[in-house]
Design a protein around this motif. Structure first.
Motif, PDB file in Angstrom:
ATOM      1  N   GLN A  56     -43.033  22.018  -0.364  1.00  0.00           N
ATOM      2  CA  GLN A  56     -43.598  23.303   0.039  1.00  0.00           C
ATOM      3  C   GLN A  56     -42.635  24.034   0.966  1.00  0.00           C
ATOM      4  O   GLN A  56     -41.859  23.405   1.685  1.00  0.00           O
ATOM      5  N   THR A  57     -42.722  25.353   0.973  1.00  0.00           N
ATOM      6  CA  THR A  57     -41.868  26.149   1.853  1.00  0.00           C
ATOM      7  C   THR A  57     -42.560  26.498   3.164  1.00  0.00           C
ATOM      8  O   THR A  57     -41.939  27.061   4.051  1.00  0.00           O
ATOM      9  N   GLU A  58     -43.843  26.158   3.253  1.00  0.00           N
ATOM     10  CA  GLU A  58     -44.595  26.413   4.486  1.00  0.00           C
ATOM     11  C   GLU A  58     -45.332  25.147   4.901  1.00  0.00           C
ATOM     12  O   GLU A  58     -45.828  24.394   4.061  1.00  0.00           O
ATOM     13  N   LYS A  59     -45.409  24.945   6.199  1.00  0.00           N
ATOM     14  CA  LYS A  59     -46.131  23.778   6.722  1.00  0.00           C
ATOM     15  C   LYS A  59     -47.624  23.957   6.529  1.00  0.00           C
ATOM     16  O   LYS A  59     -48.139  25.068   6.549  1.00  0.00           O
ATOM     17  N   GLY A  60     -48.327  22.829   6.353  1.00  0.00           N
ATOM     18  CA  GLY A  60     -49.778  22.831   6.304  1.00  0.00           C
ATOM     19  C   GLY A  60     -50.408  23.168   4.970  1.00  0.00           C
ATOM     20  O   GLY A  60     -51.628  23.187   4.851  1.00  0.00           O
ATOM     21  N   LYS A  61     -49.617  23.423   3.925  1.00  0.00           N
ATOM     22  CA  LYS A  61     -50.190  23.791   2.623  1.00  0.00           C
ATOM     23  C   LYS A  61     -50.582  22.572   1.789  1.00  0.00           C
ATOM     24  O   LYS A  61     -51.491  22.651   0.975  1.00  0.00           O
ATOM     25  N   LYS A  62     -49.873  21.457   1.978  1.00  0.00           N
ATOM     26  CA  LYS A  62     -50.112  20.266   1.163  1.00  0.00           C
ATOM     27  C   LYS A  62     -49.626  19.049   1.945  1.00  0.00           C
ATOM     28  O   LYS A  62     -48.647  19.127   2.672  1.00  0.00           O
ATOM     29  N   VAL A  63     -50.327  17.948   1.784  1.00  0.00           N
ATOM     30  CA  VAL A  63     -49.883  16.701   2.411  1.00  0.00           C
ATOM     31  C   VAL A  63     -49.646  15.652   1.328  1.00  0.00           C
ATOM     32  O   VAL A  63     -50.251  15.694   0.253  1.00  0.00           O
ATOM     33  N   LEU A  64     -48.769  14.719   1.623  1.00  0.00           N
ATOM     34  CA  LEU A  64     -48.438  13.642   0.700  1.00  0.00           C
ATOM     35  C   LEU A  64     -48.828  12.300   1.299  1.00  0.00           C
ATOM     36  O   LEU A  64     -48.683  12.098   2.503  1.00  0.00           O
ATOM     37  N   THR A  65     -49.284  11.410   0.440  1.00  0.00           N
ATOM     38  CA  THR A  65     -49.498  10.034   0.862  1.00  0.00           C
ATOM     39  C   THR A  65     -48.243   9.239   0.514  1.00  0.00           C
ATOM     40  O   THR A  65     -47.400   9.702  -0.267  1.00  0.00           O
ATOM     41  N   LYS A  66     -48.152   8.047   1.054  1.00  0.00           N
ATOM     42  CA  LYS A  66     -46.983   7.220   0.762  1.00  0.00           C
ATOM     43  C   LYS A  66     -46.887   6.940  -0.735  1.00  0.00           C
ATOM     44  O   LYS A  66     -45.803   7.012  -1.315  1.00  0.00           O
ATOM     45  N   ALA A  67     -48.016   6.668  -1.378  1.00  0.00           N
ATOM     46  CA  ALA A  67     -48.021   6.365  -2.820  1.00  0.00           C
ATOM     47  C   ALA A  67     -47.490   7.535  -3.648  1.00  0.00           C
ATOM     48  O   ALA A  67     -46.843   7.334  -4.678  1.00  0.00           O
ATOM     49  N   GLU A  68     -47.739   8.762  -3.188  1.00  0.00           N
ATOM     50  CA  GLU A  68     -47.258   9.938  -3.914  1.00  0.00           C
ATOM     51  C   GLU A  68     -45.749  10.126  -3.773  1.00  0.00           C
ATOM     52  O   GLU A  68     -45.124  10.798  -4.601  1.00  0.00           O
ATOM     53  N   CYS A  69     -45.165   9.549  -2.756  1.00  0.00           N
ATOM     54  CA  CYS A  69     -43.736   9.735  -2.504  1.00  0.00           C
ATOM     55  C   CYS A  69     -42.854   8.961  -3.490  1.00  0.00           C
ATOM     56  O   CYS A  69     -41.726   9.374  -3.748  1.00  0.00           O
ATOM     57  N   PHE A  70     -43.360   7.859  -4.035  1.00  0.00           N
ATOM     58  CA  PHE A  70     -42.542   7.060  -4.958  1.00  0.00           C
ATOM     59  C   PHE A  70     -42.218   7.807  -6.252  1.00  0.00           C
ATOM     60  O   PHE A  70     -41.046   7.886  -6.637  1.00  0.00           O
ATOM     61  N   PRO A  71     -43.207   8.404  -6.947  1.00  0.00           N
ATOM     62  CA  PRO A  71     -42.853   9.178  -8.140  1.00  0.00           C
ATOM     63  C   PRO A  71     -42.044  10.441  -7.807  1.00  0.00           C
ATOM     64  O   PRO A  71     -41.209  10.877  -8.599  1.00  0.00           O
ATOM     65  N   ILE A  72     -42.262  11.005  -6.620  1.00  0.00           N
ATOM     66  CA  ILE A  72     -41.482  12.170  -6.198  1.00  0.00           C
ATOM     67  C   ILE A  72     -40.022  11.760  -6.022  1.00  0.00           C
ATOM     68  O   ILE A  72     -39.108  12.444  -6.474  1.00  0.00           O
ATOM     69  N   TYR A  73     -39.798  10.613  -5.394  1.00  0.00           N
ATOM     70  CA  TYR A  73     -38.447  10.085  -5.224  1.00  0.00           C
ATOM     71  C   TYR A  73     -37.780   9.881  -6.581  1.00  0.00           C
ATOM     72  O   TYR A  73     -36.640  10.292  -6.793  1.00  0.00           O
ATOM     73  N   LYS A  74     -38.515   9.261  -7.496  1.00  0.00           N
ATOM     74  CA  LYS A  74     -37.955   8.995  -8.829  1.00  0.00           C
ATOM     75  C   LYS A  74     -37.580  10.302  -9.531  1.00  0.00           C
ATOM     76  O   LYS A  74     -36.508  10.419 -10.122  1.00  0.00           O
ATOM     77  N   ALA A  75     -38.450  11.307  -9.446  1.00  0.00           N
ATOM     78  CA  ALA A  75     -38.173  12.603 -10.073  1.00  0.00           C
ATOM     79  C   ALA A  75     -36.947  13.268  -9.440  1.00  0.00           C
ATOM     80  O   ALA A  75     -36.101  13.822 -10.142  1.00  0.00           O
TER      81      ALA A  75
END
Length: 155
Positions: A56-75
């Motif tokens: 996101q380009t602005e703070k507070g619009k979306k939050v990520l959990t640790k589990a969501e970070c793994f597929p984001i890292y892979k992408a």
């Protein structure tokens, strides 16, 4: 994480970086920090890639959990968008003390051996000898010919 094909070292890096950016300690990271989180894991996504993977380009619009970070890292890791000639020119302009598209040769050497996919000193010397114009009497060299040759070699 095994289903994503991530190595233990990558998983550990993601978990560590996540914990650093989990400022409140509540198991969530603001998606504004997606790019920083990926860079902390030694991935250098472009702003376009960060937007595509959920940053996101602005703070507070979306939050990520640790589990969501793994597929984001892979992408981010698999993204072919690593920047191009114009992106690299803008970066090297930071080292252009004379505003004439030149930089000190030793600064380019330092960048090649210390940032991103670090080259050995021998690799950096060889690459610079092959792709760089000669330095002038003050140690400055034009960086655009180097980048043009480097980007052409990547194709």
């Amino acid at each position: 994480m095994a289903e994503l094909g991530l190595k233990k070292k990558e998983i550990d890096a993601i978990e560590f970086a996540f914990d650093v950016y989990d400022f409140k300690g509540d198991g969530k990271v603001d998606a504004f920090y997606t790019g920083d989180l990926m860079r902390a894991c030694n991935i250098n996504p472009t702003l376009k890639t960060i937007a595509e993977i959920g940053g996101q380009t602005e703070k507070g619009k979306k939050v990520l959990t640790k589990a969501e970070c793994f597929p984001i890292y892979k992408a981010a890791k698999e993204s072919k968008d690593q920047g191009g000639f114009h992106d690299f020119v803008e970066i090297l302009k930071l080292y252009d003390k004379n505003n004439d598209d030149t930089m000190l040769g030793h600064e380019l050497f330092r960048l090649l051996t210390n940032l991103g996919e670090k080259l050995t000193k021998e690799e950096a010397k060889s690459l610079m000898k092959e792709l760089c114009e000669p330095e002038d009497d003050e140690g400055f060299m034009p960086f655009k010919p180097f980048l043009e040759r480097m980007c052409a070699a990547e194709k």
